[in-house]
Design a protein around this motif. Structure first.
Motif, PDB file in Angstrom:
ATOM      1  N   SER A  78     -22.759 -11.437  39.145  1.00  0.00           N
ATOM      2  CA  SER A  78     -22.630 -10.026  39.481  1.00  0.00           C
ATOM      3  C   SER A  78     -21.176  -9.619  39.266  1.00  0.00           C
ATOM      4  O   SER A  78     -20.272 -10.100  39.954  1.00  0.00           O
ATOM      5  N   ILE A  79     -20.941  -8.749  38.301  1.00  0.00           N
ATOM      6  CA  ILE A  79     -19.574  -8.336  37.992  1.00  0.00           C
ATOM      7  C   ILE A  79     -19.590  -6.882  37.500  1.00  0.00           C
ATOM      8  O   ILE A  79     -20.444  -6.491  36.704  1.00  0.00           O
ATOM      9  N   GLY A  80     -18.683  -6.095  38.044  1.00  0.00           N
ATOM     10  CA  GLY A  80     -18.602  -4.691  37.651  1.00  0.00           C
ATOM     11  C   GLY A  80     -19.872  -3.919  37.937  1.00  0.00           C
ATOM     12  O   GLY A  80     -20.205  -2.974  37.216  1.00  0.00           O
ATOM     13  N   GLY A  81     -20.620  -4.341  38.980  1.00  0.00           N
ATOM     14  CA  GLY A  81     -21.852  -3.655  39.331  1.00  0.00           C
ATOM     15  C   GLY A  81     -23.046  -4.056  38.501  1.00  0.00           C
ATOM     16  O   GLY A  81     -24.153  -3.530  38.702  1.00  0.00           O
ATOM     17  N   GLU A  82     -22.876  -4.991  37.570  1.00  0.00           N
ATOM     18  CA  GLU A  82     -23.961  -5.418  36.689  1.00  0.00           C
ATOM     19  C   GLU A  82     -24.315  -6.869  36.976  1.00  0.00           C
ATOM     20  O   GLU A  82     -23.447  -7.698  37.288  1.00  0.00           O
ATOM     21  N   LEU A  83     -25.590  -7.191  36.872  1.00  0.00           N
ATOM     22  CA  LEU A  83     -26.069  -8.556  37.047  1.00  0.00           C
ATOM     23  C   LEU A  83     -26.372  -9.125  35.676  1.00  0.00           C
ATOM     24  O   LEU A  83     -27.211  -8.592  34.940  1.00  0.00           O
ATOM     25  N   ARG A 106     -18.966 -12.359  41.353  1.00  0.00           N
ATOM     26  CA  ARG A 106     -19.767 -13.092  42.345  1.00  0.00           C
ATOM     27  C   ARG A 106     -20.901 -13.815  41.626  1.00  0.00           C
ATOM     28  O   ARG A 106     -21.724 -13.166  40.976  1.00  0.00           O
ATOM     29  N   LEU A 107     -20.905 -15.122  41.744  1.00  0.00           N
ATOM     30  CA  LEU A 107     -22.026 -15.876  41.203  1.00  0.00           C
ATOM     31  C   LEU A 107     -23.081 -15.993  42.292  1.00  0.00           C
ATOM     32  O   LEU A 107     -22.821 -16.525  43.372  1.00  0.00           O
ATOM     33  N   LEU A 108     -24.260 -15.493  42.000  1.00  0.00           N
ATOM     34  CA  LEU A 108     -25.370 -15.513  42.951  1.00  0.00           C
ATOM     35  C   LEU A 108     -26.372 -16.573  42.507  1.00  0.00           C
ATOM     36  O   LEU A 108     -26.848 -16.530  41.368  1.00  0.00           O
ATOM     37  N   THR A 109     -26.686 -17.495  43.395  1.00  0.00           N
ATOM     38  CA  THR A 109     -27.672 -18.526  43.083  1.00  0.00           C
ATOM     39  C   THR A 109     -28.824 -18.419  44.068  1.00  0.00           C
ATOM     40  O   THR A 109     -28.657 -18.689  45.264  1.00  0.00           O
ATOM     41  N   GLY A 110     -29.971 -17.976  43.553  1.00  0.00           N
ATOM     42  CA  GLY A 110     -31.156 -17.904  44.386  1.00  0.00           C
ATOM     43  C   GLY A 110     -31.747 -19.288  44.572  1.00  0.00           C
ATOM     44  O   GLY A 110     -31.756 -20.102  43.646  1.00  0.00           O
ATOM     45  N   HIS A 111     -32.214 -19.574  45.789  1.00  0.00           N
ATOM     46  CA  HIS A 111     -32.831 -20.850  46.121  1.00  0.00           C
ATOM     47  C   HIS A 111     -34.186 -20.602  46.759  1.00  0.00           C
ATOM     48  O   HIS A 111     -34.322 -19.709  47.599  1.00  0.00           O
ATOM     49  N   CYS A 112     -35.163 -21.398  46.379  1.00  0.00           N
ATOM     50  CA  CYS A 112     -36.456 -21.376  47.047  1.00  0.00           C
ATOM     51  C   CYS A 112     -36.917 -22.823  47.235  1.00  0.00           C
ATOM     52  O   CYS A 112     -36.947 -23.602  46.275  1.00  0.00           O
ATOM     53  N   VAL A 113     -37.250 -23.170  48.467  1.00  0.00           N
ATOM     54  CA  VAL A 113     -37.708 -24.518  48.791  1.00  0.00           C
ATOM     55  C   VAL A 113     -39.141 -24.416  49.320  1.00  0.00           C
ATOM     56  O   VAL A 113     -39.407 -23.656  50.255  1.00  0.00           O
ATOM     57  N   LEU A 114     -40.042 -25.168  48.708  1.00  0.00           N
ATOM     58  CA  LEU A 114     -41.447 -25.161  49.096  1.00  0.00           C
ATOM     59  C   LEU A 114     -41.852 -26.533  49.623  1.00  0.00           C
ATOM     60  O   LEU A 114     -41.468 -27.561  49.054  1.00  0.00           O
ATOM     61  N   LEU A 133     -15.495 -15.793  42.476  1.00  0.00           N
ATOM     62  CA  LEU A 133     -14.607 -16.525  41.580  1.00  0.00           C
ATOM     63  C   LEU A 133     -13.557 -15.595  41.003  1.00  0.00           C
ATOM     64  O   LEU A 133     -13.826 -14.423  40.735  1.00  0.00           O
ATOM     65  N   ARG A 134     -12.384 -16.140  40.784  1.00  0.00           N
ATOM     66  CA  ARG A 134     -11.330 -15.427  40.073  1.00  0.00           C
ATOM     67  C   ARG A 134     -11.210 -16.051  38.689  1.00  0.00           C
ATOM     68  O   ARG A 134     -10.948 -17.244  38.543  1.00  0.00           O
ATOM     69  N   VAL A 179     -21.745 -22.915  42.496  1.00  0.00           N
ATOM     70  CA  VAL A 179     -21.288 -22.478  41.178  1.00  0.00           C
ATOM     71  C   VAL A 179     -21.886 -23.359  40.091  1.00  0.00           C
ATOM     72  O   VAL A 179     -22.204 -22.901  38.993  1.00  0.00           O
ATOM     73  N   ILE A 180     -22.056 -24.636  40.398  1.00  0.00           N
ATOM     74  CA  ILE A 180     -22.623 -25.570  39.427  1.00  0.00           C
ATOM     75  C   ILE A 180     -24.123 -25.343  39.278  1.00  0.00           C
ATOM     76  O   ILE A 180     -24.713 -25.667  38.251  1.00  0.00           O
ATOM     77  N   GLY A 181     -24.744 -24.745  40.297  1.00  0.00           N
ATOM     78  CA  GLY A 181     -26.141 -24.396  40.121  1.00  0.00           C
ATOM     79  C   GLY A 181     -27.036 -24.567  41.325  1.00  0.00           C
ATOM     80  O   GLY A 181     -28.140 -24.039  41.361  1.00  0.00           O
ATOM     81  N   ILE A 182     -26.576 -25.322  42.342  1.00  0.00           N
ATOM     82  CA  ILE A 182     -27.381 -25.482  43.549  1.00  0.00           C
ATOM     83  C   ILE A 182     -26.451 -25.706  44.733  1.00  0.00           C
ATOM     84  O   ILE A 182     -25.634 -26.627  44.735  1.00  0.00           O
ATOM     85  N   SER A 183     -26.555 -24.842  45.724  1.00  0.00           N
ATOM     86  CA  SER A 183     -25.708 -24.949  46.905  1.00  0.00           C
ATOM     87  C   SER A 183     -26.258 -26.025  47.835  1.00  0.00           C
ATOM     88  O   SER A 183     -27.358 -25.875  48.377  1.00  0.00           O
TER      89      SER A 183
END
Length: 218
Positions: A78-83, A106-114, A133-134, A179-183
């Motif tokens: 998410s940067i400058g209002g765009e995803l 802002r790096l957004l990482t969605g997570h879903c655990v089933l 991130l800068r 940032v690498i892909g999974i928090s």
């Protein structure tokens, strides 16, 4: 209990392995563009990445006999209002970096655990890991060399932290693993919502073993 990673990302797999979990990899067949299109243009950024993560996890869960934990993730910047997601081409990646250079994103990482038993989902938990991130301002020569490497073309936001892109990340505010892909912290919290203790999923020697070989800086 089996852990299934619904992702083809070698970086996510490496993070889990380094953290003591040896998952089975099952790549989802989800059309990410179709999922985003169905959400509509006004969907929130956090909602979008969670929807993608959930779609991937649910797609894979149908083929998992269980008992198992299925983990789905999806990252976008998410940067400058765009995803934005993966640039796919050099030209798009170049424009992304021209917009990102010297800025925060802002790096957004969605997570879903089933939680799966007998090919049925019996419980789920989801959330978003957000990391600010800068970005540095690479020189023209540096940027062109990075683009020529091919690395930024198939990763969210056109950068990596654990590869060549790490040279151009000046600051990380949040979980680096996200940032690498999974928090790891968020995944642990979601597992706890489902009543799963992360220590029970660790592979290798448990406490009480005679000796463990740790890195020399421990």
């Amino acid at each position: 209990m089996e852990v299934v990673l619904a992702s083809a990302s070698p970086a996510r797999l490496a993070v889990l392995r380094a953290a003591g979990v040896e998952p089975t990899v099952s790549v989802s067949r989800v059309d990410e563009d179709a999922v985003l299109a169905a959400l509509g243009p006004r969907v929130g950024h956090e909602e979008a990445v969670v929807a993608l993560a959930r779609a991937k996890a649910e797609d894979v869960a149908t083929s998992v006999p269980g008992p198992a934990v299925v983990i789905g993730c999806d990252s976008m910047l998410s940067i400058g209002g765009e995803l934005v997601g993966k640039p796919h081409t050099v030209d798009v990646a170049r424009e992304r970096w021209r917009a990102m250079a010297g800025c925060d994103g802002r790096l957004l990482t969605g997570h879903c655990v089933l939680l799966v038993e007998d090919r049925a989902v019996i419980a789920s938990a989801a959330g978003t890991g957000t990391t600010t991130l800068r970005f540095a301002s690479p020189s023209t020569a540096e940027l062109e060399a990075y683009l020529a490497s091919g690395e930024p073309l198939e990763v969210a936001g056109a950068f990596t932290l654990d590869g060549l892109g790490g040279w151009f990340i000046e600051n990380v505010d949040g979980a680096p693993s996200s940032v690498i892909g999974i928090s790891l912290p968020l995944t642990r919290a979601l597992l706890r919502e489902l009543g799963v203790d992360i220590a029970a999923l660790w592979a290798g020697p448990r406490s009480g073993s005679a000796r463990a070989d740790y890195p020399s800086n421990y």
